[in-house]
Design a protein around this motif. Structure first.
Motif, short mmCIF file in Angstrom:
data_model
loop_
_atom_site.label_atom_id
_atom_site.label_comp_id
_atom_site.label_asym_id
_atom_site.label_seq_id
_atom_site.Cartn_x
_atom_site.Cartn_y
_atom_site.Cartn_z
N LEU A 256 102.04 21.46 -60.34
CA LEU A 256 103.59 22.30 -60.63
C LEU A 256 103.97 22.32 -62.50
N HIS A 257 104.11 21.08 -62.94
CA HIS A 257 104.98 21.24 -64.38
C HIS A 257 103.58 21.46 -65.33
N CYS A 258 102.44 21.50 -64.85
CA CYS A 258 101.19 22.22 -65.55
C CYS A 258 101.84 23.65 -65.69
N LEU A 259 101.96 24.11 -64.41
CA LEU A 259 101.23 25.60 -64.21
C LEU A 259 102.13 26.22 -65.62
N PRO A 260 103.70 26.24 -66.33
CA PRO A 260 104.16 26.67 -67.16
C PRO A 260 103.06 26.88 -68.72
N VAL A 261 102.38 26.39 -67.95
CA VAL A 261 101.40 26.30 -69.96
C VAL A 261 100.11 26.59 -70.06
N LEU A 262 99.28 26.53 -68.54
CA LEU A 262 98.37 27.20 -68.02
C LEU A 262 98.15 29.08 -68.14
N PRO A 263 96.81 28.85 -68.29
CA PRO A 263 96.76 30.66 -68.14
C PRO A 263 96.64 30.98 -66.52
N GLN A 264 97.77 32.09 -66.19
CA GLN A 264 97.31 32.71 -64.94
C GLN A 264 96.22 32.48 -63.81
N GLN A 265 95.72 32.85 -64.42
CA GLN A 265 94.04 32.97 -63.57
C GLN A 265 93.72 31.24 -62.61
N LEU A 266 93.92 30.66 -63.94
CA LEU A 266 94.03 28.80 -63.66
C LEU A 266 94.62 28.28 -62.11
N TRP A 267 95.57 28.93 -61.79
CA TRP A 267 96.99 28.85 -61.49
C TRP A 267 96.34 28.71 -59.47
N ARG A 268 95.47 29.24 -58.91
CA ARG A 268 95.27 29.81 -57.61
C ARG A 268 93.94 28.48 -57.56
N PRO A 269 93.05 28.41 -58.48
CA PRO A 269 92.59 26.87 -58.43
C PRO A 269 92.74 25.40 -58.22
N SER A 270 94.48 25.60 -58.78
CA SER A 270 94.90 24.42 -59.18
C SER A 270 95.75 24.13 -57.77
N LEU A 271 96.07 25.83 -57.54
CA LEU A 271 96.77 24.39 -55.72
C LEU A 271 95.50 24.59 -55.08
N ALA A 272 94.54 24.99 -55.07
CA ALA A 272 93.53 24.91 -53.75
C ALA A 272 93.66 23.57 -54.53
N ALA A 273 92.43 22.89 -55.84
CA ALA A 273 92.81 21.49 -55.63
C ALA A 273 93.63 21.23 -55.60
N ALA A 274 95.40 20.89 -55.98
CA ALA A 274 96.29 20.03 -55.89
C ALA A 274 96.96 19.86 -53.85
N TRP A 275 95.87 21.10 -52.93
CA TRP A 275 95.50 20.68 -51.83
C TRP A 275 95.03 19.78 -51.37
N THR A 276 93.85 19.81 -51.91
CA THR A 276 93.20 18.94 -51.56
C THR A 276 93.41 18.38 -51.73
N ALA A 277 93.84 17.74 -53.25
CA ALA A 277 93.89 15.84 -52.79
C ALA A 277 94.81 15.54 -52.21
N THR A 278 95.95 16.67 -51.85
CA THR A 278 97.03 15.99 -51.32
C THR A 278 96.13 16.06 -49.66
N ALA A 279 95.45 17.16 -48.76
CA ALA A 279 94.57 16.98 -47.78
C ALA A 279 93.72 15.42 -48.07
#
Length: 352
Positions: A256-279
């Motif tokens: 979440l804290h990295c999202l503001p400095v990442l291109p928005q096209q990377l946000w969706r895979p970032s959420l998917a990866a974050a969920w994968t790690a948590t799961a």
């Protein structure tokens, strides 16, 4: 109260330490160096902890960063990905890259390459990167650039991919967490358990159950909901693995804290990866949820938690308290604060 200058001094003091310590000769099964991450929380939260004294008791446990063995370049970096023996090579590589180009450009270039391995190293690669990014929002001092390099290098060296959610599911984060199966054999280190995920018949469906939206605003909302749900779920499962399960919340919080400095096209895979790690961590370490509910009491629940974290001083307690306070600020749910108090109850305080 500690200042950013104190944090820079701490980064300099930790500059030569490796990302792990206490493992075998191959660097496996060790403990993660949390020094830079913990100190970042101390400074940003204004905790009543004398940083120099805290470091005096911490740095003696650390191993030195190994000597670099061979240069990594643009033509052979894939061969070094996931090779912990080359952590020093990765560190030298990223320090050089961050001297040549703006740090947010380097981060954006490497983020999609590293995301598939987000769970390796108990998610500490992405967490360390997230703490460094928060400091870089304040200053791009060379010591902070080196700290970002250290985080990226650890992530690259410990990189180990697992099947990542594709985002075609229908469930909200809390519901998806509740629906996760349990790994039958919950023994061994995280590297052992990750290897067993592929043998769990329910895993593909479970990791694919989360709905990952396309709209950037909805992506950010879903990511915060995941963090909030993971904080609250700690109340039910924290006793199963008090230390490991805090990362179900702190890892997506780093994203979440990295999202503001990442291109928005990377946000969706970032959420998917974050969920994968948590799961993955939940499946590998949580067992039977405790249905008892609790909530923090008192008028200044945040102040009380910060005082508790300051007195406790364990790095996981500090980072989880930081995440829980952000969750409480979003939701107003006092149970998030109670979750952080539970972590302080369950995790042993460091020796004085």
């Amino acid at each position: 109260m500690s200042t950013v200058d104190d944090l820079l001094t701490a980064y300099e003091r930790l500059h030569g330490a490796g990302p792990e310590f206490g493992g075998d000769e191959e660097g496996n099964h060790g403990l993660t160096n949390h020094g830079p991450m913990a100190v970042e929380v101390m400074v940003r939260r204004g905790l009543d902890i004398p940083i120099e004294k805290w470091l005096d008791g911490y740095v003696g446990r650390l191993d030195d960063l190994p000597t670099a063995s061979s240069r990594i370049d643009s033509g052979d970096w894939r061969e070094a990905l996931g090779d912990h023996r080359r952590v020093a090579d990765w560190t030298a590589y990223f320090r050089e890259q961050l001297r040549r180009a703006p740090w947010h450009d380097v981060l954006a270039a490497w983020w999609p390459e590293l995301l598939p391995g987000i769970a390796a190293g108990s998610t500490h690669g992405v967490i360390r990167v997230g703490h460094a990014v928060r400091t870089l929002m304040i200053t791009d001092h060379p010591h902070v650039l080196d700290e970002l390099a250290n985080g990226l290098a650890f992530w690259a060296a410990r990189w180990r991919p697992i099947a990542t959610a594709q985002g075609e599911g229908t469930l909200a984060p809390a519901t998806a967490l509740d629906a996760l199966p349990q790994l039958p054999d919950q023994t061994g280190f995280i590297a052992h358990r990750i290897g067993r995920l592929g043998t769990l018949p329910e895993w593909p469906g479970a990791v694919g159950a989360l709905r990952v939206p396309d709209d950037p605003g909805a992506i950010r909302t879903t990511l915060t909901q995941l963090i909030d749900a993971a904080v609250l779920r700690y109340l039910a499962v924290g006793r199963d693995a008090p230390v490991l399960l805090v990362h179900t919340a702190t890892a997506p919080n780093a994203v979440l804290h990295c999202l503001p400095v990442l291109p928005q096209q990377l946000w969706r895979p970032s959420l998917a990866a974050a969920w994968t790690a948590t799961a993955a961590i939940t499946v590998m370490y949580a067992s039977h949820p405790d249905t008892a509910s609790t909530s923090a009491t008192g008028t200044d629940v945040v102040g009380n938690l910060l005082d508790r974290a300051s007195a406790h001083r364990d790095e996981h307690v500090l980072k989880f308290a930081d995440t829980a306070i952000e969750s409480y600020a979003r939701t107003g749910d006092r149970a998030t604060i109670a979750a952080a108090h539970l972590a302080a109850d369950l995790i042993a305080a460091p020796a004085a």
